[in-house]
Each structure stands twice: as structure tokens, then as C-alpha cells.
Motif scaffolding. Structure first.
Motif, PDB file in Angstrom:
ATOM      1  N   UNK A 129       0.846  -1.204   0.000  1.00 35.51           N
ATOM      2  CA  UNK A 129       0.000   0.000   0.000  1.00 35.51           C
ATOM      3  C   UNK A 129       0.876   1.246   0.000  1.00 35.51           C
ATOM      4  N   UNK A 130       0.306   2.339  -0.480  1.00 37.77           N
ATOM      5  CA  UNK A 130       0.989   3.631  -0.388  1.00 37.77           C
ATOM      6  C   UNK A 130       0.264   4.567   0.574  1.00 37.77           C
ATOM      7  N   UNK A 131      -0.556   3.985   1.463  1.00 42.22           N
ATOM      8  CA  UNK A 131      -1.326   4.785   2.423  1.00 42.22           C
ATOM      9  C   UNK A 131      -1.142   4.258   3.839  1.00 42.22           C
ATOM     10  N   UNK A 132      -1.031   5.177   4.764  1.00 41.53           N
ATOM     11  CA  UNK A 132      -1.158   4.844   6.187  1.00 41.53           C
ATOM     12  C   UNK A 132      -2.385   5.594   6.682  1.00 41.53           C
ATOM     13  N   UNK A 133      -3.370   4.852   7.150  1.00 42.69           N
ATOM     14  CA  UNK A 133      -4.599   5.459   7.686  1.00 42.69           C
ATOM     15  C   UNK A 133      -4.695   5.061   9.154  1.00 42.69           C
ATOM     16  N   UNK A 152      -6.160  10.364  10.487  1.00 41.55           N
ATOM     17  CA  UNK A 152      -4.986  11.019   9.922  1.00 41.55           C
ATOM     18  C   UNK A 152      -4.573  10.157   8.733  1.00 41.55           C
ATOM     19  N   UNK A 153      -4.484  10.782   7.564  1.00 42.04           N
ATOM     20  CA  UNK A 153      -4.119  10.052   6.342  1.00 42.04           C
ATOM     21  C   UNK A 153      -2.702  10.453   5.952  1.00 42.04           C
ATOM     22  N   UNK A 154      -1.855   9.459   5.769  1.00 43.52           N
ATOM     23  CA  UNK A 154      -0.471   9.673   5.348  1.00 43.52           C
ATOM     24  C   UNK A 154      -0.301   9.028   3.973  1.00 43.52           C
ATOM     25  N   UNK A 155      -0.149   9.870   2.970  1.00 38.25           N
ATOM     26  CA  UNK A 155       0.017   9.360   1.611  1.00 38.25           C
ATOM     27  C   UNK A 155       1.508   9.342   1.283  1.00 38.25           C
ATOM     28  N   UNK A 156       1.983   8.230   0.741  1.00 33.60           N
ATOM     29  CA  UNK A 156       3.411   8.011   0.518  1.00 33.60           C
ATOM     30  C   UNK A 156       3.787   8.147  -0.952  1.00 33.60           C
ATOM     31  N   UNK A 157       5.058   8.479  -1.183  1.00 33.89           N
ATOM     32  CA  UNK A 157       5.564   8.562  -2.553  1.00 33.89           C
ATOM     33  C   UNK A 157       5.890   7.171  -3.102  1.00 33.89           C
ATOM     34  N   UNK A 158       6.167   6.228  -2.224  1.00 35.02           N
ATOM     35  CA  UNK A 158       6.402   4.847  -2.613  1.00 35.02           C
ATOM     36  C   UNK A 158       5.413   3.928  -1.938  1.00 35.02           C
TER      37      UNK A 158
END
Length: 961
Positions: A109-113, A154-160
Motif C-alpha cells: 500500500x501507499x497509504x497509512x490510515x 490522519x491520512x499519510x500518503x506516501x511517494x512509494x
């Protein structure tokens, strides 16, 4: 969690129906609405909402869904928090902290929720978090972060992309308000010796851990928690586990103490707890093998010995459950703490159980017998959770009943072990089974368990904390234990707990283990597998009424509904049929258990000859009501009047309760139900009297504003006078209390009902006692058991002098149980202006604590004069009350039930519908289901009154002649 909070058992008896003379006032007030809202164009259904529709996601994006994706799994947290117990420069109480969570990636995944609500996060290079790899993993850079307010993420969207099997570390720093909202990490304020003090407390269940630190806030997302608390000198810090290091240091130029706790066991976020206070404790550890038990409370309360009773019962109850579960207590300590402000009755945080003061503290000088019983029941409930709920946890909130229903059943077993002379196990019929029947007889009820997708939003989760989950859950599990037998039930529990320890389960896992226990017991023969029997009780709402025809031996079942013509919109794969275990007796002799496995069947043993009688559901072991042919009813009534003790005590209560509810549902004639009360002049036992009183109070709520009230009061005066005279005799004219636990409850009923119905000398007695206390406020000689009744009637028959004196005593009270009695008694006045003033006090936390606001309004509504005032008050201020007290509060269900309990006219039904429509945009939170139930009950009462009022009046007149 504990079953919530309520005023003392018998207080409602004393608070209800005080003034027939106030009828004119009530009629006038009932049509006043001080701030009538404009009607809105949209319509709100007044029908049942028993089927909770699946939540519609805001979009297909994962951050717009209320459930976390299954891509990440937390392993452990490092949490450091610093609550400030004084106001900052901006006039706020705040806490600061940091939290790191180690998690593994389950799916790429490229997301941390992660859940995060009402926290101000520190920015790191413009991002709300830092991400690093663990154990050699490389973390991708953060592309952007944002808060998704509706879903509280809190949504953390990643570049990888995160890689499966790899571990990562997410770190945040934050600041939050230490508000007084009774949720998450909050503050409580109280005064001791004129000094204001502040306590920092947690209440994480169900979805409030996210208000204290960013976390994966779902019960299946278990992890280990490493907790550090920073606090000012002179205070102590507590958490789930023992403290392992304490040091004094300076932070930001301020002297502080840093307390580090040992890592917790693997557990859910809703069980995390911490407290910072200047409390002290009393403790007990008899030898090195015993768990360290400490009771914490305000210094004065501990100094006065108010924690001693809880301390004395905790170790025995823990030992009982260790033996019952065949599993050792999982932790090294058991802290229990009494808090000045706490919304629930108690909360089962692992190793640090939090309580209302009334649920943990006992003062022999001022606390009643009922207060003592309340403590042993609640402590037992919470300690039962240490295994069932904490060690093994539900997978999702749709199965909340498994946690709470189980604890609500075995609480009686633990309490019985701690107090073996009380016969407390029988009281489950009064305080759980009959409560469940009342709600589960409505079409707006719901099954114990539902699909996961039906429970998603925090408001939907909070609605699950209701009578069905707690009391019906207890009732069906007790029935299961009865037909399996307790040893086999406990054996299945033990293997279940061992397999799922530190993990999560669903209800069918328990059925699996109980079935295995059955299969290992050759002598136990069930007609079907445990799954097949029990799924009918938990996957469909409601319960059956079993009808026995002793002329033919025919036994049949039917879905019992308060309004028989109601349309049940929730389909059932079992077509509202149950597999029913029937324990029964014939003329006082126990018979072999039968099973009813279809709509009807002939059981020849139940066909009896003239003079014999049949009584089914002995010990009320099954979750169903029983009806008989008219001849058998007559024989039971004859037995009650000739020698009632031939019928077991618990079943005398059952006959009364079944008859009245069958009459409410128009299955039998109301006069038959009323005739079951005629033997009460001979009855001295508590449980039958309490069952009768509850049903008679329901009639009072229907008739205390009508011409039926007088004859009904006269009839009950005749019935209760022998009980009143009995206790006057055995207590030397009320100078003492009887030694028996349940006899003390019977004495309270005798005094309360005698005063309510006007037995000669009763009200004079209460006025004399109260006046003596007013003359010497430092010397209250009224026995604690009788104070609720005495206070209420003294205020009801007095004026502003009595009210103001009681208010003064309430504000001075240092024992929580005594404060509850005084606060509730203030609602008993007949003066509308005093009641209106009291209602206004509920909006001021300096006068009435937030935890007590809704129960105070409910107590005022129980007064015949106060009911229309409370209704108008709530309607006019609903938006404020809901936002201030109701969002996420479990108490709003009780509030709506209380303020509508007398509704029985078309005019009131229309007002209720308008209230529902006017506030659709505000919402009703945990009270949503209660509101639909109020509409349904009001409709049923309107119809029932049309059909029965005349004959009820005639019957009471005939009995009073």
C-alpha cells in the motif's frame, strides 16, 4: 463496561406519582412548549428502525470508509503524555504528548490510515508525522498528510509503497485539550476541604482512544503499549501495568515527575487507561502469589475507609473467576479507582478499572444496603471482563453482546461467591431478564448479533451499548448454562479462553467450544447442536410466549409482541421460532425437562387432572414468557391465596410479571393480571414484591393523571398495610432494620409503598424523622436504607425550606452514595418553580456534575408534576443538551425513556413525532433506538387504554369497596 448508572433501586418508587391534586397544574403545563420550533418540511419516519442499514461510504476512497483497511497491523506503541492540571495562558487545560507505533505491512500500500481525533499534530517538514523503516526496511518518503474529519483519520500518503512483511515506525507529536467531556483523555474537578483539585482520567471505550493519541482504534488491532506519564510533583500516575521507574526532572523549566510503566499485555486500544491525580489507596496482598489489589480514591474517602469493602471483595472475586475460567488472572496487579466524574458505571480497563464513586466506595454510616449490593455486582462485572473481553476480545462491535452479556450474567456468580448469604443470583430476573423483556417485546428491538457492516460509525457503535446487549445477552447465556449445566458451560469457556488468549473471536467460536464440551459429556443429550439452538436466540430479535393447555397437553410458541398487531419488518431465517428448553413442575414437584422444537407439540405429561396445576419455566431459567389455559391460571391463583410458599419464590415473581405483560399484549384479560396481586397481603419476600411493584408502577404511569388513580391507590393501601405492619413489628416501630439482606429491601418497599398510598402514620413518620434532622444537621439518625424514601416524601410534603435544606446537604455531602440520594430526592417536590429551577441547575456543572445531568432530568420526569416540565425543558434545549452531553453518551437512551414514560395520549404521540422531526438534523446519538421505542410504546399504550381503562377502573373500585 458497567451497565451504566441509575438512581437507587427504590428511589423511583418514592419519586413517582406524588400528587393527584396537581392534576390541574399538569394539564396546563403539558401543552406548553417554551421554545416551539418551526416545523421542517422534511419528514422523519416514526416507525421502527430495527434493521440498521449498512453505512454508505462517503466515497470509495479508503479514508472515506469507517473501517480501517486490512493493510497494516500494529505491534506496539510508545506513548508519552503530559497532562497539565492547571489552566494555561489561553485559559485551557491541555495535554501534550508523543506517540510512536510499530506496525507491519500485511498488503502492499501507499497509504497509512490511522485514527486521530481532535488532536493538534506537530508538523515535521510540513507533514503531520514521521515514518521510518524497522529491522532493515526502507520507508518511502511522505507525499502529503491530512485529516479526514468525518471518519476521524490522519491520512499519510506516501511517494512509494510499503512492502508486505516489513515493519515500520510512525511517529507523531501532538497537543490536545484536557476537556471535561468525559471522553478520551479528560479532566475531572472536585473540591476537598475547600481546595479545588483536578484529575486527568481516560475513558477510551468505544472510540475515544483516538482523542488521546493517534492509533489503530479498532478492537481487533491489538498491540503492546509502552506508556510514560509526565506529571507534577505531589501527584501520582497510574496505567494498565505497574510502574517500573520514577524520576524527578525538569521539562520546559518546570519541575515534573516522569513515571514509566512496564509494557502491557497485547490488548485493544479501548482498554488503555491512565490517571494522574493526588489520590491515595488502600491495598491488600496476602502472599507473593496473590495479585496486588489497590483501591484508589480521593484522600478523604480512603481515609474514612470508604474503599475497605471493595478491597475485601476484590481478591475473593478474582480467585472465583480464576477457578471458574480455569485460567489464572493474566496481570500482576488490579487497580480499581473511584472517580468524581465518570459517564458510565464503570470501565474494565485491563489492570486499571475505573468506576463512578457510587460503584466502588461504601461508607457503613451513610451507604444503604442497596449501595453495598451495587458495589459487589459492578466489581464482579468488571473483573469478569479481565478474561472475557480483555484476554479474549470481540472482533468487532457487532458482537458487543458477547462481552457485555457474558459479564452481566457471571457478575451474579462472582457476587454470590463474595456474599454467599445474599441469594443474589435470583435477582438476575429483576435486573436483567425483565429489563430485556421490556425492550425485546417491541418491533423496534434488534437481534443480539448483527452483520459487521451494520455497525460502523461511532454513533452506531454507541447504540450497541444497550439493554439488549447487556441484559438479553445475560439472559440467553444464563439459559444456555442452565440446559448445559454450569460445569459443562465452564469447561467450554476454559478451552475457548485458552485458544483465543490475547486475540479476538466471534460468537460462533464460543459455540464451537461449548459443543466440544457437550460431545465429551456422554450423559448430556441435546436435541440439536449448540449452534443450531443458540443462533435462533441471537440472530433474531424478540422472544416467545409459550402457551400450555393443561386440558390437552398441547404446548405452543409464538413471538411475543407488546402490540400483537405490529408488523415485524426485520425478516428472520428462523421465522421467529425458537428451540425452547422447558423446565417445569406439577403441583410443586419438579418434572423432567422438555424441549419445544416447533410451533406446537403435545406433551402428555402436561395434561393434568382436576386440582393439579402446572408451572413452567421454573427458576425462570429460560428466556420466554408463559401462558396457560384459564383453568390452570385459576388453580395457580388459588394456590397463591391458600399457601403461596408451595410455589418457589422466584416463580411467584414470574407469575406476576408474566400475567401483567400478557395483559399488556392483550393475550389475557387485565383483571386476571390484577388478581395475581391479591395474595400480596400475605407476601413478605422481596423479589415477588419488587416484580409486582414494577408492574403496578407501570399502571401508575398510565393512570396517575386520571380518575383511576384514587381507587388504585386505595386498593394498594390495603395490600401493603400488612407488610408495613409486619416491619413496624419486627423492627420495634422502625427503630432497627432486619438482619436479612433481602428483608432489608422488603422493608424499603413497605415504607415507600405505604407512604405513596397513604397508609396511616407513614408520611407522618418520614416528616418527623426529616424535621429532626433539619433541627440537628450534624446528626442524621435516619437509617441509610430508608433515606431515599424519607427524603423524597419529606420534600414532597414540604416546601422551599425542606428543598433548600436538602440542596445544602447535597452540596456538603462527601459520600457519593449519600449525594445520589439527596440529589434524587430534590426531584420529588410538588412545586413547579422548584422543579424548573432544578432543571436549570443541570446546565451548570458547578451545581450538577455533567455525569449526573441526564439522570437528574430523568428523576424530575419521574415525578408526576415534573414530567411535563422535564419534557418541555429537553425539547427546548435538545440541541444544546445533545452537543454538550449526548454525542457518544450512553445515557441518552435512558433520558429519552424517562421523559416519555408517561406518554399515553394521541396529543403526546404527536408531540413526540414533532420532536423527532424537529431535531432530525441534530441527531439523537445513543438515544436513536430509544426514541423509536418511545413512539412504539406510546402507540401501544393508547390502544391498550382504549380497550382496558374502563374495566381497570371498575376492578379497583370493586376491590376498594
Amino acid at each position: 463496561m458497567g451497565k451504566g448508572f441509575y438512581i437507587s433501586k427504590h428511589l423511583a418508587i418514592a419519586a413517582v406519582l406524588l400528587a393527584a391534586a396537581a392534576l390541574a397544574t399538569i394539564v396546563a403545563l403539558s401543552i406548553v412548549y417554551s421554545k416551539e420550533k418551526a416545523k421542517k418540511s422534511h419528514q422523519v419516519s416514526d416507525g421502527p428502525t430495527s434493521r440498521m442499514p449498512p453505512t454508505t461510504p462517503l466515497s470509495n476512497e479508503p479514508w472515506d470508509k469507517y473501517r480501517l483497511p486490512n493493510t497494516l497491523k500494529p505491534q506496539f506503541y510508545n506513548i508519552s503524555l503530559w497532562p497539565r492540571l492547571s489552566i494555561d495562558a489561553k485559559g485551557m487545560y491541555v495535554f501534550t504528548g508523543s506517540s510512536g507505533v510499530a506496525f507491519t505491512c500485511e498488503k502492499e500500500t501507499d497509504l497509512i490510515i490511522i485514527h486521530c481525533h481532535k488532536l493538534n499534530l506537530t508538523l515535521f517538514d510540513g507533514r503531520h508525522a514521521k515514518l521510518t523503516g524497522m529491522q532493515g526496511a526502507t520507508a518511502p518518503a511522505i507525499k502529503k498528510t491530512w485529516f479526514q474529519l468525518e471518519t476521524q483519520y490522519l491520512v499519510v500518503q506516501l511517494k512509494g509503497r510499503l512492502k508486505p512483511g516489513k515493519a515500520y515506525w510512525l511517529y507523531t507529536e501532538f497537543r490536545g485539550e484536557l476537556a471535561d467531556d468525559l471522553q478520551g483523555f479528560y479532566r475531572s474537578e472536585y473540591e476537598e476541604d475547600g481546595v479545588k483539585k483536578v484529575v486527568a482520567i481516560t475513558q477510551m471505550q468505544a472510540t475515544y482512544a483516538r482523542k488521546a493519541f493517534p492509533c489503530f482504534d479498532e478492537p481487533a488491532m491489538k498491540a503492546i503499549f509502552h506508556i510514560t506519564l509526565i506529571h507534577e510533583p505531589g501527584t501520582i500516575a497510574l496505567s494498565n501495568s505497574r510502574d517500573v521507574d520514577t524520576e524527578s526532572l525538569q521539562m520546559d523549566g518546570i519541575d515534573v515527575i516522569k513515571t514509566v510503566f512496564e509494557p502491557t499485555k497485547t490488548m485493544s486500544t479501548y482498554l488503555v487507561a491512565f490517571v494522574v491525580s493526588d489520590f491515595t489507596y488502600t491495598s491488600k496482598q496476602t502472599d507473593s502469589k496473590d495479585v496486588m489489589v489497590r483501591i484508589w480514591a480521593r484522600q478523604k474517602a480512603i481515609g474514612e475507609g470508604q474503599g475497605d469493602y471493595a478491597l475485601s471483595i476484590t481478591q475473593p472475586i478474582l480467585k472465583f473467576f480464576e477457578k471458574y475460567y480455569s485460567t489464572n488472572y493474566p496481570l500482576s496487579k488490579s487497580d480499581q479507582i473511584a472517580l468524581p466524574d465518570f459517564n458510565a458505571g464503570a470501565m474494565e480497563n485491563w489492570g486499571l478499572v475505573t468506576y463512578r464513586e457510587t460503584s466502588l466506595l461504601y461508607d457503613p454510616k451513610t451507604s444503604a444496603n442497596g449501595n453495598k449490593q451495587r458495589i459487589v455486582i459492578v466489581v464482579s462485572h468488571e473483573l469478569a471482563h479481565m478474561w472475557f473481553g480483555n484476554l479474549v476480545t470481540l472482533k468487532w462491535w457487532n458482537d458487543l453482546w458477547l462481552n457485555e452479556g457474558f459479564a452481566s450474567y457471571v457478575e451474579y456468580l462472582g457476587a454470590d461467591y463474595a456474599e454467599p448469604t445474599w441469594n443474589i443470583k435470583d435477582q438476575i430476573i429483576l435486573y436483567d431478564i425483565y429489563r430485556a423483556f421490556a425492550v425485546d417485546s417491541l418491533v423496534s428491538s434488534h437481534p443480539l448479533s448483527c452483520k459487521e457492516e451494520e455497525v460502523n460509525k461511532p454513533a452506531e457503535i454507541s447504540q450497541m451499548f444497550n439493554t439488549i446487549s447487556y441484559s438479553k445477552g445475560a439472559a440467553v447465556l444464563r439459559m444456555l448454562s442452565e440446559f448445559l449445566t454450569e460445569p459443562i458451560f465452564a469447561k467450554g469457556l476454559s478451552t475457548y479462553l485458552n485458544q483465543f488468549a490475547y486475540g479476538n473471536s466471534v460468537y460462533s467460536d464460543l459455540w464451537d467450544h461449548l459443543q466440544k464440551a457437550v460431545e465429551k459429556t456422554p450423559h448430556l443429550k441435546l436435541p440439536h447442536r449448540v449452534h443450531d439452538i443458540m443462533n435462533r436466540w441471537i440472530l433474531q430479535m424478540g422472544f416467545p410466549v409459550v402457551t400450555i393447555d393443561t386440558q390437552t397437553g398441547n404446548v405452543s410458541q409464538k413471538h411475543f409482541l407488546l402490540e400483537p398487531n405490529s408488523v415485524v419488518e426485520r425478516p428472520s431465517e428462523f421465522n421467529y421460532e425458537w428451540f425452547i428448553p422447558i423446565k417445569w413442575m406439577k403441583k410443586g414437584v419438579e418434572q423432567d425437562q422438555l424441549w419445544l422444537l416447533q410451533k406446537s407439540a403435545v406433551h402428555k405429561p402436561m395434561k393434568v387432572s382436576r386440582g393439579d396445576w402446572v408451572l413452567a419455566n421454573t427458576n425462570v431459567s429460560g428466556y420466554y414468557r408463559v401462558n396457560y389455559d384459564p383453568e390452570n391460571w385459576e388453580r395457580l391463583l388459588k394456590q397463591l391465596s391458600s399457601n403461596h410458599q408451595v410455589i418457589p419464590l422466584i416463580n411467584r415473581a414470574q407469575i406476576l410479571d408474566d400475567a401483567f405483560n400478557l395483559a399488556r399484549a392483550s393475550i389475557i384479560n387485565i383483571t386476571l393480571a390484577l388478581r395475581t396481586t391479591k395474595y400480596l397481603s400475605l407476601e413478605r419476600e422481596y423479589i415477588p414484591w419488587e416484580a409486582a411493584l414494577r408492574n403496578l408502577n407501570s399502571l401508575f404511569l398510565l393512570f396517575d393523571r386520571s380518575e383511576v388513580y384514587g381507587p388504585m391507590q386505595a386498593y394498594l393501601r390495603k395490600q401493603v398495610k400488612p407488610l408495613f405492619d409486619h416491619f413496624a413489628s419486627v423492627t420495634e416501630n422502625w427503630a432497627t432494620v432486619p438482619p436479612g439482606h433481602n428483608d432489608q429491601f422488603s422493608q424499603i418497599i413497605a415504607l415507600s409503598l405505604a407512604c405513596k398510598t397513604g397508609v396511616q402514620g407513614c408520611r407522618e413518620l418520614t416528616k418527623t424523622w426529616f424535621r429532626q434532622w433539619m433541627q440537628d444537621p450534624n446528626n442524621n439518625e435516619i437509617h441509610p436504607n430508608l433515606r431515599s424514601t424519607v427524603y423524597c416524601y419529606a420534600i414532597a410534603t414540604g416546601g422551599v425550606e425542606e428543598w433548600d435544606f436538602t440542596w445544602k446537604m447535597f452540596k456538603k455531602a462527601t459520600v457519593a452514595a449519600e449525594a445520589v440520594k439527596l440529589r434524587a430526592a430534590l426531584s420529588c417536590t410538588r412545586e413547579p418553580w422548584l422543579l424548573n429551577r432544578f432543571l436549570e441547575y443541570t446546565l451548570d456543572p458547578n451545581k450538577i456534575r455533567k455525569q449526573d445531568a441526564t439522570s437528574t432530568i430523568g428523576a424530575i420526569a419521574s415525578n408526576v408534576v415534573g414530567q411535563p416540565l422535564a419534557w418541555n425543558f429537553v425539547r427546548a434545549r435538545w440541541e444544546y443538551l445533545f452537543k454538550e452531553y449526548g454525542v457518544g453518551s450512553f445515557s441518552f437512551s435512558s433520558l429519552i425513556s424517562d421523559i416519555t414514560s408517561r406518554f399515553c395520549t394521541t396529543f403526546e404521540l404527536n408531540q413526540l413525532k414533532q420532536f423527532q422531526m424537529d431535531n432530525a438534523d441534530v441527531g439523537f446519538g445513543s438515544g436513536t433506538q430509544a426514541l423509536h421505542q418511545a413512539v412504539e410504546k406510546t402507540k401501544a399504550k393508547i390502544k391498550w387504554l382504549e380497550e382496558n381503562k374502563k374495566q381497570v377502573l371498575q376492578w379497583f373500585i370493586s376491590q376498594s369497596a
